[in-house]
Design an enzyme around this catalytic site. Structure first.
Site, short mmCIF file in Angstrom:
data_model
loop_
_atom_site.label_atom_id
_atom_site.label_comp_id
_atom_site.label_asym_id
_atom_site.label_seq_id
_atom_site.Cartn_x
_atom_site.Cartn_y
_atom_site.Cartn_z
N GLU A 69 0.90 5.58 0.87
CA GLU A 69 0.18 6.64 1.65
C GLU A 69 0.71 8.01 0.99
O GLU A 69 1.84 8.33 0.51
CB GLU A 69 0.87 6.65 3.20
CG GLU A 69 0.36 7.78 3.75
CD GLU A 69 0.71 7.87 5.32
OE1 GLU A 69 0.44 6.55 5.67
OE2 GLU A 69 1.22 8.70 5.75
N PHE A 85 11.86 13.49 10.33
CA PHE A 85 10.74 12.71 10.67
C PHE A 85 10.80 12.08 11.86
O PHE A 85 10.02 11.71 12.74
CB PHE A 85 10.63 11.77 9.55
CG PHE A 85 9.69 12.26 8.41
CD1 PHE A 85 8.46 12.51 8.39
CD2 PHE A 85 10.34 12.92 7.32
CE1 PHE A 85 7.65 12.95 7.49
CE2 PHE A 85 9.70 13.65 6.18
CZ PHE A 85 8.26 13.69 6.29
N SER A 115 0.83 -1.14 -0.08
CA SER A 115 0.18 0.06 -0.27
C SER A 115 0.94 1.25 0.07
O SER A 115 2.09 1.29 0.37
CB SER A 115 -0.90 0.07 1.25
OG SER A 115 -0.32 -0.19 2.12
N ASP A 151 -2.79 14.68 17.40
CA ASP A 151 -2.38 15.38 18.21
C ASP A 151 -3.14 16.62 18.38
O ASP A 151 -3.60 17.22 17.64
CB ASP A 151 -0.80 15.73 18.01
CG ASP A 151 0.08 14.72 18.06
OD1 ASP A 151 0.03 13.40 18.89
OD2 ASP A 151 0.95 14.38 17.19
P1 FAD Z 1 -3.54 6.41 21.06
O1 FAD Z 1 -3.67 5.05 20.41
O2 FAD Z 1 -4.90 7.05 21.51
O3 FAD Z 1 -2.53 6.74 21.88
C1 FAD Z 1 -1.91 8.03 22.04
C2 FAD Z 1 -1.30 8.25 23.43
O4 FAD Z 1 -2.04 7.87 24.64
C3 FAD Z 1 -0.12 6.78 23.35
O5 FAD Z 1 1.12 7.33 24.21
C4 FAD Z 1 -0.82 6.00 24.11
O6 FAD Z 1 0.02 4.94 24.72
C5 FAD Z 1 -1.66 6.77 25.33
N1 FAD Z 1 -2.92 6.09 25.54
C6 FAD Z 1 -3.73 5.30 24.58
N2 FAD Z 1 -5.02 4.90 25.31
C7 FAD Z 1 -4.75 5.52 26.55
C8 FAD Z 1 -5.89 5.37 27.84
N3 FAD Z 1 -7.03 4.71 27.93
N4 FAD Z 1 -5.09 5.87 28.87
C9 FAD Z 1 -4.02 6.35 28.85
N5 FAD Z 1 -3.26 6.56 28.04
C10 FAD Z 1 -3.41 6.16 26.80
N6 FAD Z 1 -1.53 11.97 12.66
C11 FAD Z 1 -2.14 13.02 12.20
O7 FAD Z 1 -2.77 14.01 12.55
N7 FAD Z 1 -2.79 12.83 10.77
C12 FAD Z 1 -2.59 11.48 10.14
O8 FAD Z 1 -2.77 10.90 8.92
C13 FAD Z 1 -1.51 10.37 10.80
N8 FAD Z 1 -1.50 9.27 10.23
C14 FAD Z 1 -0.49 8.39 10.95
C15 FAD Z 1 -0.46 6.94 10.27
C16 FAD Z 1 0.32 6.20 11.09
C17 FAD Z 1 0.39 4.71 10.30
C18 FAD Z 1 0.72 6.31 12.36
C19 FAD Z 1 1.42 5.41 13.16
C20 FAD Z 1 0.66 7.58 12.93
C21 FAD Z 1 -0.28 8.66 12.33
N9 FAD Z 1 -0.50 9.99 12.78
C22 FAD Z 1 -1.36 10.61 12.01
C23 FAD Z 1 0.15 10.34 14.16
C24 FAD Z 1 -0.81 10.06 15.30
O9 FAD Z 1 -1.94 10.57 15.13
C25 FAD Z 1 -0.10 10.27 16.48
O10 FAD Z 1 1.15 9.34 16.70
C26 FAD Z 1 -0.75 10.62 17.79
O11 FAD Z 1 0.02 11.26 18.82
C27 FAD Z 1 -1.16 9.48 18.23
O12 FAD Z 1 -2.44 8.69 17.72
P2 FAD Z 1 -2.91 7.35 18.14
O13 FAD Z 1 -3.91 7.12 17.32
O14 FAD Z 1 -1.53 6.20 18.21
O15 FAD Z 1 -3.31 7.52 19.61
#
Ligand code: FAD
Length: 282
Positions: free
Chosen positions: A16, A214, A14, A108
């Site tokens: 991106e 990055f 895939s 974020d």
């Molecule tokens: P979560 O899974 O919610 O985790 C965030 C943080 O909170 C982690 O430190 C986790 O350990 C902690 N956490 C999770 N659940 C809990 C809980 N219940 N209690 C306490 N702590 C918890 N960002 C963008 O803005 N746009 C994009 O298009 C984008 N694409 C991405 C694609 C990929 C493949 C990846 C890996 C990242 C991408 N990101 C993108 C970045 C991502 O949004 C950030 O890394 C963000 O900080 C975390 O998102 P997450 O979905 O992993 O969050």
């Protein structure tokens, strides 16, 4: 087509892309998509700007991938700065247009945004919300070297499991350059009894400066030997070193039985195409 169903049958490839901010950059993406389409990707993904800053463009490009290019799209969707109502609107649009895949992310918190009244605090809540209303195949983010905010790798896996238990179908990883870190991540996942397939996020290096930017943003490490080999090199030599490194990295992942390779193309085709060709993929 649902990515979860494709993963049941085969290893995925895939690409991106991000939605171009300026009209004059759209041509670059058009060209990139046209070239990479030849390699028959199982899906393509469109990123979502921080805090939903490219919301409309992300939806627009996701639909373009499907309707204009006949590709299977996955839209990235972040929730931290969104209301349930606004997520619902987007999901309804995608569902109505036949888009079947969403990468459910927290994102974020944009500067100046108050944490007080967030309707979604973590990605698992978005997964839950999407799963309870629609039939999307849902991907979630995984971090082989840990998420920059997490207190430990163990906690990170615990939270990853929450996303899968909430309905996440597959995991796409943050970029990494050290396969050892990825294999350790797979071990931790297995120990946590997470069964969802893991797709490896691959970023071809184009220059030392670019990769450092990055890596600073996402917390991945670059092996010292790779840094050394890139130091003081011309643009052309850096490109060759980066592509050769990615070919070796992907080749080892493929031998290990990786479930999928997801290329962070940065809207450029050269490096990804060179890697795909060298590995006879697509
Ligand atoms: P979560 O899974 O919610 O985790 C965030 C943080 O909170 C982690 O430190 C986790 O350990 C902690 N956490 C999770 N659940 C809990 C809980 N219940 N209690 C306490 N702590 C918890 N960002 C963008 O803005 N746009 C994009 O298009 C984008 N694409 C991405 C694609 C990929 C493949 C990846 C890996 C990242 C991408 N990101 C993108 C970045 C991502 O949004 C950030 O890394 C963000 O900080 C975390 O998102 P997450 O979905 O992993 O969050």
């Amino acid at each position: 087509m649902k990515i979860s169903e494709i993963l049941e049958r085969k290893r995925t490839i895939s690409f991106e892309f991000f939605p171009p901010k300026k009209v004059e950059n759209e041509e670059t993406l058009f060209r990139t998509v046209k070239v990479l389409k030849k390699y028959k990707p199982d899906f393509v993904s469109i990123t979502y700007g921080a805090g939903g800053s490219t919301k409309d463009k992300t939806v627009e490009w996701t639909l373009r991938m499907k309707n204009q290019y006949g590709l299977n799209p996955m839209m990235h969707l972040t929730c931290i700065a969104s209301s349930k109502e606004s997520i619902k609107k987007i999901a309804e649009t995608l569902n109505g247009e036949g888009v079947e895949n969403i990468l459910a992310l927290r994102g974020d918190l944009p500067e100046g945004f108050s944490r007080d009244k967030l309707e979604f605090k973590y990605a698992y809540q978005l997964v839950e919300f999407l799963k309870s209303h629609w039939g999307f195949s849902i991907g979630v983010a995984g971090y082989p070297e840990g998420h920059p905010e997490s207190s430990s790798l163990e906690k990170d896996i615990e939270y990853l499991k929450m996303k899968i238990d909430a309905g996440g179908d597959f995991i796409i990883t943050q970029l990494f350059f050290d396969n050892g870190k990825f294999f350790d991540f797979l071990d931790r996942i297995e120990k946590a009894n997470i069964k969802a397939p893991v797709i490896a996020g691959i970023m071809p290096i184009l220059s030392l400066k670019q990769v450092k930017r990055f890596v600073d943003m996402c917390g991945a490490t670059i092996p010292e030997s790779l840094v050394k080999s890139l130091e003081g090199k011309s643009k052309e030599d850096s490109y060759k070193i980066g592509v050769d490194y990615a070919i070796k990295q992907c080749s080892e992942l493929l031998t290990s039985g990786v479930k999928g390779l997801h290329f962070y193309t940065l809207n450029k085709y050269n490096a990804t195409e060179d890697i795909i060709k060298a590995l006879s993929l697509g």
